[in-house]
Design an enzyme around this catalytic site. Structure first.
Site, PDB file in Angstrom:
ATOM      1  N   ASN A  61      66.629  41.065  31.765  1.00 10.79           N
ATOM      2  CA  ASN A  61      66.332  42.342  31.108  1.00 10.79           C
ATOM      3  C   ASN A  61      64.867  42.501  30.746  1.00 10.79           C
ATOM      4  O   ASN A  61      64.240  43.530  31.045  1.00 10.79           O
ATOM      5  CB  ASN A  61      67.187  42.494  29.846  1.00 10.79           C
ATOM      6  CG  ASN A  61      68.655  42.637  30.161  1.00 10.79           C
ATOM      7  OD1 ASN A  61      69.297  41.668  30.560  1.00 10.79           O
ATOM      8  ND2 ASN A  61      69.206  43.830  29.988  1.00 10.79           N
ATOM      9  N   LYS A  65      62.328  45.238  32.434  1.00  8.25           N
ATOM     10  CA  LYS A  65      62.202  46.474  31.651  1.00  8.25           C
ATOM     11  C   LYS A  65      61.009  46.536  30.706  1.00  8.25           C
ATOM     12  O   LYS A  65      60.628  47.630  30.290  1.00  8.25           O
ATOM     13  CB  LYS A  65      63.471  46.681  30.818  1.00  8.25           C
ATOM     14  CG  LYS A  65      64.733  46.915  31.620  1.00  8.25           C
ATOM     15  CD  LYS A  65      65.922  47.122  30.689  1.00  8.25           C
ATOM     16  CE  LYS A  65      67.199  47.419  31.460  1.00  8.25           C
ATOM     17  NZ  LYS A  65      68.342  47.655  30.548  1.00  8.25           N
ATOM     18  N   SER A 148      66.463  41.644  18.682  1.00 10.91           N
ATOM     19  CA  SER A 148      67.813  41.755  18.151  1.00 10.91           C
ATOM     20  C   SER A 148      68.419  40.362  17.939  1.00 10.91           C
ATOM     21  O   SER A 148      67.878  39.575  17.170  1.00 10.91           O
ATOM     22  CB  SER A 148      68.664  42.628  19.088  1.00 10.91           C
ATOM     23  OG  SER A 148      69.858  43.024  18.464  1.00 10.91           O
ATOM     24  N   ASP A 225      66.635  53.370  14.794  1.00 14.16           N
ATOM     25  CA  ASP A 225      67.522  52.358  15.370  1.00 14.16           C
ATOM     26  C   ASP A 225      68.861  52.436  14.644  1.00 14.16           C
ATOM     27  O   ASP A 225      68.937  52.204  13.433  1.00 14.16           O
ATOM     28  CB  ASP A 225      66.864  50.983  15.172  1.00 14.16           C
ATOM     29  CG  ASP A 225      67.645  49.823  15.738  1.00 14.16           C
ATOM     30  OD1 ASP A 225      68.888  49.911  15.833  1.00 14.16           O
ATOM     31  OD2 ASP A 225      67.014  48.811  16.067  1.00 14.16           O
ATOM     32  N   HIS A 256      66.532  51.170  19.357  1.00 17.05           N
ATOM     33  CA  HIS A 256      66.763  49.733  19.577  1.00 17.05           C
ATOM     34  C   HIS A 256      66.542  49.323  21.037  1.00 17.05           C
ATOM     35  O   HIS A 256      66.806  48.186  21.405  1.00 17.05           O
ATOM     36  CB  HIS A 256      68.208  49.397  19.163  1.00 17.05           C
ATOM     37  CG  HIS A 256      68.471  47.950  18.886  1.00 17.05           C
ATOM     38  ND1 HIS A 256      67.972  47.279  17.792  1.00 17.05           N
ATOM     39  CD2 HIS A 256      69.216  47.021  19.563  1.00 17.05           C
ATOM     40  CE1 HIS A 256      68.391  46.027  17.804  1.00 17.05           C
ATOM     41  NE2 HIS A 256      69.143  45.836  18.870  1.00 17.05           N
TER      42      HIS A 256
END
Length: 278
Positions: A61, A65, A148, A225, A256
């Site tokens: 990811n 990204k 996160s 978020d 988020h």
């Protein structure tokens, strides 16, 4: 040395995104990880910046990204992205809900989840594999950040091992998991009812007893978020001290997602690059 197989390679900003697979002794399955090697790695050793991803993510990811490679190439820093959990073990319940089954960067104590040892994987097995496999990576010169669940992992791993990392930062971290639904669900499943074990993986509680080198924790948090609004993250609960300074930026209108991460990742990489070069 564990058998290491390259499963992907793409050139980017003069360096290379490379993806690998290997059998893991910590997790009892094949594990994947990705590395961005900056152009400087062609000419000598480069420092290592570990990125830990969040719930539902893999090692790909961030690589795909974040857009972090542009700054990493300019700063001469390698980025290492492990996967977030063991996969394919067939344990009942591992895929029943989206917010349980990821490794939470701890060592599970409950028998059912005994292969969920992402803390050992990230702090011991993977660094040793990198050291023995890639002469161009200076694994003794490392920093760590994440998002996160991965922000939780980065903060707790740093606070427990300040001798191994020069710096730490996080995007929207789960900073006080003993007091939020995500953390309580994960900890009760992986660690059982002994809440003294929970405290060993809570950044807000670990910050209160930090005894390492003087450090600034950089945290970016979007104020739009939904998980921040639902009190899943609680970054404001990390405690400052003479040795630990918290620089918390509340970013107006950001959520988020990786759109948020991509907007501020340059600040984080440049901070880590300064620490790694000092």
């Amino acid at each position: 040395m564990a058998q290491l197989k390259e499963i992907g390679k793409n050139k980017m900003f003069g360096g290379f995104n490379r993806r690998f697979q290997h059998p893991s002794s910590s997790c009892g399955c094949d594990m994947n990880f990705s590395v961005y090697f900056p152009p400087a790695a062609d000419h000598g050793k480069v420092p290592v910046l570990y990125w830990l991803s969040g719930l539902t993510c893999t090692d790909e990811n961030f690589i795909q990204k974040s857009g972090a490679q542009r700054v990493a190439a300019a700063e001469g820093v390698a980025i290492v992205c492990p996967d977030t959990s063991p996969r394919g073990l067939g344990v009942e319940g591992e895929s029943d809900s989206w917010d349980f089954g990821a490794g939470f960067y701890l060592n599970a104590t409950q028998e059912k989840w005994k292969k969920w040892r992402m803390y050992d994987y990230c702090t011991k097995e993977l660094p040793e594999l990198l050291r023995s496999s890639f002469d161009q990576l200076d694994t003794k010169n490392a920093s760590i950040f994440g998002h996160s669940m991965g922000g939780h992992g980065a903060l707790t791993i740093f606070l427990k091992n300040p001798d191994k990392y020069k710096s730490v930062s996080a995007f929207a971290p789960i900073a006080n998991p003993v007091n939020c639904p995500w953390g309580q669900k994960a900890f009760s499943g992986y660690l059982g009812d002994d809440k003294s074990l929970w405290e060993e993986y809570d950044a807000s509680l670990l910050s209160r007893k930090y005894k390492g080198h003087p450090t600034k924790i950089l945290i970016d948090q979007g104020d739009d978020d939904k998980f921040y609004k639902e009190k899943q993250l609680l970054p404001q609960n990390i405690v400052e001290s003479e040795l630990l300074r918290v620089e918390l930026h509340l970013r107006s209108g950001y959520d988020h997602s990786y759109f948020f991460i991509a907007s501020f990742v340059e600040d984080h990489i440049k901070m880590h690059a300064r620490a790694l070069k000092s």
